[in-house]
Design an enzyme around this catalytic site. Structure first.
Site, PDB file in Angstrom:
ATOM      1  N   GLU A   1      -5.559  -8.558  -0.258  1.00 57.36           N
ATOM      2  CA  GLU A   1      -6.243  -8.221   1.004  1.00 57.36           C
ATOM      3  C   GLU A   1      -7.716  -8.050   0.690  1.00 57.36           C
ATOM      4  O   GLU A   1      -8.085  -7.151  -0.087  1.00 57.36           O
ATOM      5  CB  GLU A   1      -5.684  -6.933   1.629  1.00 57.36           C
ATOM      6  CG  GLU A   1      -4.302  -7.108   2.208  1.00 57.36           C
ATOM      7  CD  GLU A   1      -3.838  -5.915   3.047  1.00 57.36           C
ATOM      8  OE1 GLU A   1      -4.687  -5.251   3.674  1.00 57.36           O
ATOM      9  OE2 GLU A   1      -2.617  -5.660   3.035  1.00 57.36           O
TER      10      GLU A   1
ATOM     11  N   GLU B   1       0.826  -1.225   0.000  1.00 59.08           N
ATOM     12  CA  GLU B   1       0.000   0.000   0.000  1.00 59.08           C
ATOM     13  C   GLU B   1       0.857   1.270   0.000  1.00 59.08           C
ATOM     14  O   GLU B   1       0.682   2.157   0.846  1.00 59.08           O
ATOM     15  CB  GLU B   1      -0.960  -0.014   1.198  1.00 59.08           C
ATOM     16  CG  GLU B   1      -1.981  -1.134   1.095  1.00 59.08           C
ATOM     17  CD  GLU B   1      -3.105  -1.073   2.120  1.00 59.08           C
ATOM     18  OE1 GLU B   1      -3.002  -0.309   3.095  1.00 59.08           O
ATOM     19  OE2 GLU B   1      -4.080  -1.805   1.945  1.00 59.08           O
TER      20      GLU B   1
END
Ligand code: AHR
Length: 495
Positions: free
Chosen positions: A291, A173
């Protein structure tokens, strides 16, 4: 009673399911590691301190690959803190979760745990505070057979055989301001590309995942994905996707999460295909949806700088399990493109497995749909042509009230159909038309439903939310069955 129809044909193939679609994730976060998978003083602990009660439940999920060590944690993590004699390891401040990391588990221990769990490791390298060279050294430590500084260090640390880790994430991320040393798309793209070059020189057999957007809520989405892929298209094998859903007050919107996830996948695939065309590349970029889950607790008041704080320990309800089942169908229906996915996470932190420190282990409601799809959603994924009434949502427009997915096992001839019924008021009569399969027999119908959408499993009542048997309906290759209102269903057919 509502009516729906679903046609499944052997020739309507999506793709062979890559088992990695049923991967999961363990981060150094809260109690995922400490008192989750690892607790040396626990009555079931093995000689390495791993809880065998937890290992058993993980094995029963048949998880093929587990992402590690983060997540946000990885962007400030020095992997060398987690190797060598355990007694001498440093206690460090973990910036991501404001916790103390005791480093009692590192890459060697985690690789051992994965072997015991029957899973492969998917390792993430630190592209926040870390350098491309650190990443190369970590790969050399893990995969190089022997005869160099890092590989010999691994051998000295008790692992004569390489860990042979085949899938590596280039950071996590990196678009997020919350990330330690977040980067712009162009800066991350360059850093990821240079890291990838080193890593593929060290071990050309590995596959690499570049960070896509942290989610469609990011202002930089999907431009981030385009820019990153333009820098890394040659070196990357996958682009990552992350998405969490929660009940924000409208059950309709929440139930329709599967439809939103569907659009998200289509957008990232289209962005990757644009870069493919621009680069005149023959390669189609795979997606690693590494995720995904239902997640409520984002922020929690707590004492900073404690070890293994009990954070992000969401407890899941029947409603969460239904939404979760819908998301699994979406992943399966896109398995030609989404070749790998990780349920985030596996133990204690937003997880299907929940432990008491020193005590029992519990299957949360989401454990069951994950287990069913992981065990039976394998083989060939088939398109399901489903006609059902639509329901209205404020976020995603009109969405079909029945979401389905199906797989065919060519070896034993079995067919598995998964079906989520989102209708809140009425049962649905579903005609399953298996026209091309000849004569088949329904062997099993498992249902998750119940009078209380918010019921959860607790240590006192562990099976409150669990699948029950539905009726076995006769029919040769066309069966009429009932999907109870607000239910998750698995049908299994055999010869
Ligand atoms: O899974 C929990 C966190 O969610 C991860 O650390 C991060 O990557 C994401 O924001």
């Amino acid at each position: 009673m509502k009516r729906a129809k679903c046609i499944i044909d052997k020739d309507y193939v999506i793709a062979e399911v890559d088992p990695k679609l049923y991967g999961s994730f363990i981060e150094h976060l809260g109690r995922a590691i400490y008192s989750g998978i690892y607790e040396p003083s626990h009555p079931t602990a093995d000689e390495q301190g791993f809880r065998q009660d937890v290992l058993q439940l993980v094995r029963e999920l048949a998880v093929p690959i587990v992402r590690y060590p983060g997540g946000n944690f990885v962007s400030g993590y020095s992997w060398t803190d987690g190797i060598g004699p355990v007694a001498g390891r440093s206690r460090r401040l973990d910036y991501a979760w404001q916790s103390i990391e005791p480093n009692q588990v590192g890459i060697d221990e985690f690789a051992d745990w994965c072997r015991k769990a029957g899973a492969a490791v998917m390792a993430a390298v630190n592209l926040g505070t870390g350098t491309p060279q650190d990443a190369g050294y970590m790969l050399e430590y893990c995969n190089h057979p022997a005869g160099t500084y890092w590989s010999d260090l691994r051998i000295k640390n008790g692992h004569s055989e390489p860990h042979n880790i085949k899938v590596w994430c280039l950071g996590n991320e990196m678009d997020g301001p919350w990330q330690t040393c977040a980067l712009s798309a162009a800066d991350y793209g360059k850093k990821a590309r240079e890291t990838a070059k080193i890593m593929k020189w060290v071990d050309p057999s590995i596959e690499l995942v570049v960070c896509g957007s942290s989610g469609p809520h990011m202002a930089t989405y999907p431009e981030w994905d385009r820019v990153v892929l333009e820098h890394t298209y040659e070196q990357a094998d996958y682009i990552s996707m992350h998405r969490y859903y929660e009940n924000e007050g409208s059950i309709e919107n929440f139930l329709a999460s599967f439809a939103d996830m569907n659009e998200f996948i289509k957008t990232v695939a289209a962005t990757a295909d644009y870069v493919k065309a621009k680069a005149r590349s023959p390669k189609t970029m795979k997606i690693s949806f590494d995720e995904w889950n239902v997640w409520y607790i984002k922020k929690q008041t707590r004492i900073p700088w404690t070890e293994a704080p009990a954070i992000l320990e969401d407890r899941y309800s029947l409603l969460d399990a239904l939404v979760f089942g819908g998301m699994l169908c979406t992943l399966l229906n896109h398995c030609d493109r989404v070749r790998m996915a990780c349920l985030a996470q596996l133990v204690n932190v937003i997880a299907p497995i929940f432990t008491e420190k020193g005590g029992r282990v519990l299957k949360q409601a989401t454990y069951y749909p994950f287990q069913q799809v992981s065990l039976y959603g394998r083989g060939t994924a088939l398109k399901t042509l489903t006609e059902a009434e639509k329901f209205t949502t404020t976020l995603y427009g009109d969405v079909p009230s029945v979401q389905t997915a199906a797989t065919y096992n060519g070896e034993d001839g079995s067919i598995t159909v998964f079906a989520l019924n989102c209708d809140m008021k009425e049962d649905t009569e579903l005609v399953l038309d298996l026209r091309s399969f000849g004569s088949v027999t329904m062997r099993e119908h498992r249902i998750m439903d119940g009078p209380d959408l918010f019921a959860q499993n607790t240590f006192a009542a562990q099976d409150t939310v669990a699948p029950r048997n539905g009726s076995i309906v006769a029919g040769r290759n066309k069966v009429t069955t009932i999907l109870p209102k607000l239910s998750w269903n698995m049908f299994r057919f055999g010869r």
